[in-house]
Design an enzyme around this catalytic site. Structure first.
Site, PDB file in Angstrom:
ATOM      1  N   HIS A  60      54.061 115.742  17.179  1.00 55.10           N
ATOM      2  CA  HIS A  60      54.542 117.120  17.241  1.00 55.10           C
ATOM      3  C   HIS A  60      56.053 117.134  17.018  1.00 55.10           C
ATOM      4  CE1 HIS A  60      50.978 118.396  19.793  1.00 55.10           C
ATOM      5  NE2 HIS A  60      51.025 117.127  20.112  1.00 55.10           N
ATOM      6  N   TYR A  61      56.598 118.324  16.726  1.00 51.53           N
ATOM      7  CA  TYR A  61      58.010 118.536  17.025  1.00 51.53           C
ATOM      8  C   TYR A  61      58.099 119.498  18.195  1.00 51.53           C
ATOM      9  CZ  TYR A  61      58.089 122.766  13.891  1.00 51.53           C
ATOM     10  OH  TYR A  61      57.865 123.972  13.274  1.00 51.53           O
ATOM     11  N   THR A  62      59.270 119.449  18.876  1.00 53.33           N
ATOM     12  CA  THR A  62      59.400 120.264  20.079  1.00 53.33           C
ATOM     13  C   THR A  62      59.559 121.749  19.751  1.00 53.33           C
ATOM     14  OG1 THR A  62      61.739 119.690  20.054  1.00 53.33           O
ATOM     15  CG2 THR A  62      60.315 118.452  21.567  1.00 53.33           C
TER      16      THR A  62
ATOM     17  N   GLU B 227      55.964 114.192  21.392  1.00 49.16           N
ATOM     18  CA  GLU B 227      56.818 115.305  20.967  1.00 49.16           C
ATOM     19  C   GLU B 227      58.122 114.737  20.412  1.00 49.16           C
ATOM     20  OE1 GLU B 227      56.577 118.572  20.831  1.00 49.16           O
ATOM     21  OE2 GLU B 227      54.846 119.108  22.067  1.00 49.16           O
TER      22      GLU B 227
ATOM     23  N   HIS C 169      50.085 117.646  14.537  1.00 50.17           N
ATOM     24  CA  HIS C 169      49.508 118.791  15.231  1.00 50.17           C
ATOM     25  C   HIS C 169      48.956 119.793  14.207  1.00 50.17           C
ATOM     26  CE1 HIS C 169      50.029 121.787  18.831  1.00 50.17           C
ATOM     27  NE2 HIS C 169      48.779 121.435  18.640  1.00 50.17           N
TER      28      HIS C 169
ATOM     29  N   ASP D 182      53.753 121.738  12.946  1.00 48.81           N
ATOM     30  CA  ASP D 182      54.547 120.567  13.333  1.00 48.81           C
ATOM     31  C   ASP D 182      53.782 119.253  13.173  1.00 48.81           C
ATOM     32  OD1 ASP D 182      52.975 121.644  15.596  1.00 48.81           O
ATOM     33  OD2 ASP D 182      53.950 120.142  16.825  1.00 48.81           O
TER      34      ASP D 182
HETATM   35 ZN   LIG Z   1      52.730 120.639  18.488  1.00 49.43          ZN
END
Ligand SMILES: [Zn+2]
Length: 242
Positions: free
Chosen positions: A29-31, A94, A136, A146
């Site tokens: 993911h990215y935050t 993340e 994600h 993301d």
């Molecule tokens: Zn995510």
């Protein structure tokens, strides 16, 4: 040998994995928040009811929030290769980046290296197939973008994490077609693991899944269109996994 700097900040947002469920996926993911500190606060806030097993800062610092043996809450409504609710069987990472909403930017080299090292360590602990290292956006394409098209999936795969289509983009479609006859696009995406709407559903639904595929495997052209380069990469990936 790992150069990971691992720090601990335990999140209350987890529960038990279902009994007998193997850990066989990694979800990146990215935050999507303005700062890493804000993201850490949210992922540890009991009211937010979200978490991940790890957070990787832009300088490469890795935070451990939830033990891998427990179920973190990062994937939400999700699907990959016939299964749903993938928090049960995945490790969630993340990666700090403001994301498309707050000024999406390149992932620093130190951060990418830390993500790679962390994934290699996780892979050494669990039987995770290469094709189960996903974004994600791969497992929730209608909701999520993301970690997005700036993330270096190709570099990660070259270091042994995930898969990447090796075949050149152009000039070999004929040969590829002979070696692996082109599946219809829907079937090809489904065979890779994506949830694809059945034939006759809105074209927009297919375009959404194609964009998710492109964010991961054709990041220079996130168009939602099944152009020649996209088809070539689909074919090359199918040869790796089918
Ligand atoms: Zn995510």
């Amino acid at each position: 040998m790992s150069f990971l700097t691992l720090r601990e900040r335990l999140s209350p947002n987890f529960d038990a994995r279902p009994a007998g469920e193997p850990i066989d996926m990694i979800v990146l993911h990215y935050t999507g928040m303005q700062t890493g500190a804000a993201a850490l606060d949210r992922l540890c806030d009991p009211a937010a009811r979200v978490s991940s097993h790890y957070v990787v800062e832009e300088d490469g610092t890795v935070w451990r929030l939830v033990p891998e043996a427990a179920r973190a809450w990062h994937a939400g409504v999700s699907y990959w290769r016939g299964r749903r609710e993938l928090n049960a069987n995945s490790v969630g990472i993340e990666i700090v980046n403001p994301g498309h909403e707050w000024g999406y930017r390149d992932f620093p080299v130190m951060q990418l290296a830390a993500v790679c090292d962390l994934c290699l360590e996780i892979l050494s602990r669990h039987p995770i197939p290469a094709r189960n290292v996903v974004a994600h956006s791969d497992i929730a394409p209608t909701r999520k973008q993301d970690p997005g098209e700036k993330f270096d999936w190709e570099g990660l795969a070259r270091n042994g994490v995930g898969i990447w289509p090796d075949a050149p983009d152009r000039g070999t479609r004929g040969a590829l077609r002979e070696a692996a006859p082109l599946h219809p696009v829907r079937a090809a995406l489904g065979a890779l693991g994506y949830e694809v709407a059945p034939e006759g559903a809105m074209d927009a639904a297919l375009a959404t899944v194609l964009r998710a595929f492109q964010r991961h495997f054709r990041p220079d052209s996130v168009s939602g269109e099944a152009d020649e380069g996209t088809l070539s990469r689909l074919e090359a990936l199918l040869r790796l996994v089918v």
